[in-house]
Design an enzyme around this catalytic site. Structure first.
Site, PDB file in Angstrom:
ATOM      1  N   SER A 262       0.840  -1.188   0.000  1.00  0.00           N
ATOM      2  CA  SER A 262       0.000   0.000   0.000  1.00  0.00           C
ATOM      3  C   SER A 262       0.878   1.241   0.000  1.00  0.00           C
ATOM      4  CB  SER A 262      -0.937  -0.025   1.214  1.00  0.00           C
ATOM      5  OG  SER A 262      -0.607   0.994   2.116  1.00  0.00           O
ATOM      6  N   LYS A 263       0.251   2.335  -0.381  1.00  0.00           N
ATOM      7  CA  LYS A 263       0.944   3.624  -0.404  1.00  0.00           C
ATOM      8  C   LYS A 263       1.555   3.945   0.954  1.00  0.00           C
ATOM      9  CE  LYS A 263      -0.409   7.506  -2.898  1.00  0.00           C
ATOM     10  NZ  LYS A 263      -1.347   8.442  -3.521  1.00  0.00           N
TER      11      LYS A 263
END
Ligand code: GLU
Ligand code: ZN
Length: 494
Positions: A262-263
């Site tokens: 994920s970011k």
């Protein structure tokens, strides 16, 4: 075999500037770039910055800077212009307003007055009844009176796209044939109540206007594809679009614990790789392996080689695992491939403030030039250079207690004394002779070379691991080497 027809290829890379660029985004850019180059096509770079709350000018600048650092170029887009300018969606609002109006005029979109609370309540009820829980078409065909009544209540409508009540099938360039039934793709919003157009509208509208032929993007966007295909059909009917593009959805990138990277995962941030001194070509080489491979057993290759071989039909739909160790190893291989002058220049930032712990005037260019080829054989990332050469420029080696404890054993003082003696009379113009000296010292004490050189290394460099030792000693010089061994002996005696 090429999966692409002979018509000129036009692909796009269209990120939203919402923070630090992450590796998933870079992978998408890379595959589009390679695809465009492979087919001598056009890469359009478009900025999807219609979400004023999340997009920022700072992120925009960072994005461009990152793409330039990686070495990407684009044929149309910010800084280069092109026939479909502007390429920032925030500057194209009139276009979207106009298209939304045309869709409504043609009956392909309509005003929806439902409040969030009403939508939620009906969705929950549908769920409870085991029915499809998407938008139920409530406002599809409101009478003039109903509209009047809603307006009188002060409601402001969103604009919703009318999905055709039909199954949508398309052939994904990566995944093959995919089918979405109508009940799973309900009517969806394209303009907010405040008039702001949504991604669901602006993305396919621009793909249409910019005559995009192939949409290559992450699997997370797969669910928007049937909607976009339906919207595209409406745009074709309105004379706005020419042809529905082909779609290819790139596999998910998995991080630790087999969860989607994920970011928010630190190892997904592009800046981290830049700061650690990854080479753009090393990082891109690794990222290209997230869903693709050059050939069975060749992991290290140039971007030219990738471009020459890249077929979208070869992309593997299964999730790809992000492996930082492998990423580093491949980067190290690319460091080895640099010519030494290039390597020396690329190390420059890490030999200065704020990284270098030595005073600028203590930096010795001749020593650096001498040690650089040896450093090039060892590094995985360029930032490692600082620790590897600080012994040359600091007055004393760094104090690393863990290294000291590890290397200095019972008998290390005796070994160091013998090594000092042998080194004192060695030929200091030859690393080989210095090795012989330490080897001989080891033999005196029944130690193999590896065991014998560890205390010497720590005495001289402060660390248990580093560059080839005897070359390091030769470059540091006899006087300093012996003085450091003396200092270590004094410390052991204390
Ligand atoms: N702006 C979208 C994103 O960054 C683009 C998605 C697409 O490629 O269609 O997720
Ligand atoms: Zn409604």
């Amino acid at each position: 075999m090429s999966s692409v027809a002979s018509a000129p290829v036009r692909v796009r890379f269209c990120p939203s500037p919402t923070g630090n660029p992450h590796v998933g985004l870079v992978r998408t850019a890379l595959f589009n770039w390679a695809f465009a180059k492979h087919h001598q096509g056009t890469l359009v770079f478009r900025i999807e910055d219609t979400d004023a709350a999340r997009d920022s000018e700072e992120s925009y600048d960072q994005l461009l800077d990152s793409l330039r650092w990686l070495g990407f170029d684009w044929d149309e887009g910010p800084e280069v212009g092109g026939p479909h300018a502007p390429y920032r969606q925030s500057q194209r609002m009139d276009i979207y307003r106009d298209v939304a109006q045309k869709l409504q005029d043609a009956g392909r979109a309509y005003h929806c007055y439902c409040s969030t609370a009403e939508l939620d309540a009906r969705r929950d009820a549908a769920r409870a009844a085991g029915k499809p829980s998407g938008y139920d078409g409530h406002c599809r065909d409101l009478s003039a009176e109903q509209v009047e009544a809603y307006r009188a209540e002060g409601r402001t409508p969103i604009v919703r796209f009318r999905m055709p009540d039909e199954t949508i099938t398309f052939t994904d360039l990566v995944r093959g044939e995919l089918t979405f039934t109508a009940e799973n793709v309900p009517d969806y919003g394209i303009v907010r109540a405040n008039g702001a157009p949504l991604y669901t509208l602006v993305n396919p509208v621009d793909d249409a206007l910019m005559e995009i032929t192939h949409v290559l993007r992450g699997e997370d966007l797969l669910s928007s594809t049937p909607r976009q295909i339906a919207l595209y059909k409406a745009l074709i009917d309105l004379g706005i679009a020419k042809e529905i593009p082909s779609f290819g959805h790139l596999p998910y990138v998995m991080g630790e614990g087999n969860k989607k990277l994920s970011k928010r995962d630190p190892e997904s941030s592009l800046n981290l790789y830049r700061e650690r001194g990854f080479l753009p070509e090393g990082l891109l080489n690794y990222l290209s392996l997230l869903g693709w491979s050059l050939s069975g057993d060749r992991d290290v290759f140039s971007m030219d080689e990738m471009v020459a071989a890249f077929e979208i039909s070869d992309v593997n739909p299964n999730p790809a695992r992000f492996d930082l160790k492998k990423c580093e190893a491949i980067n190290g291989d690319h460091i080895r491939l640099l010519d030494v002058k290039d390597f020396t220049e690329r190390c420059a930032p890490w030999l200065q403030a704020p990284f270098a712990p030595w005073a600028p005037e203590d930096f010795d260019e001749a020593k650096w030039q001498a040690v650089a080829p040896h450093a090039q054989t060892r590094l995985k990332v360029l930032s490692e250079i600082t620790d590897n050469v600080d012994f040359l420029f600091l007055a004393e080696p760094v104090e690393d207690e863990a290294s000291w404890t590890k290397a200095m054993k019972e008998g290390s003082d005796a070994l160091l004394r013998t090594a000092r003696e042998k080194l004192e009379s060695a030929d200091w113009t030859s690393a080989e002779a210095l090795k012989e000296a330490v080897l001989a010292a080891g033999e005196t004490h029944g130690l193999k070379l590896g065991k014998a050189q560890a205390p010497v290394r720590v005495a001289v460099t402060g660390r248990t691991i580093g560059l080839p030792l005897f070359e390091s000693l030769e470059i540091l010089g006899k006087e300093k080497t012996l003085a450091r061994i003396d200092a270590a002996l004094a410390r052991l005696a204390a």
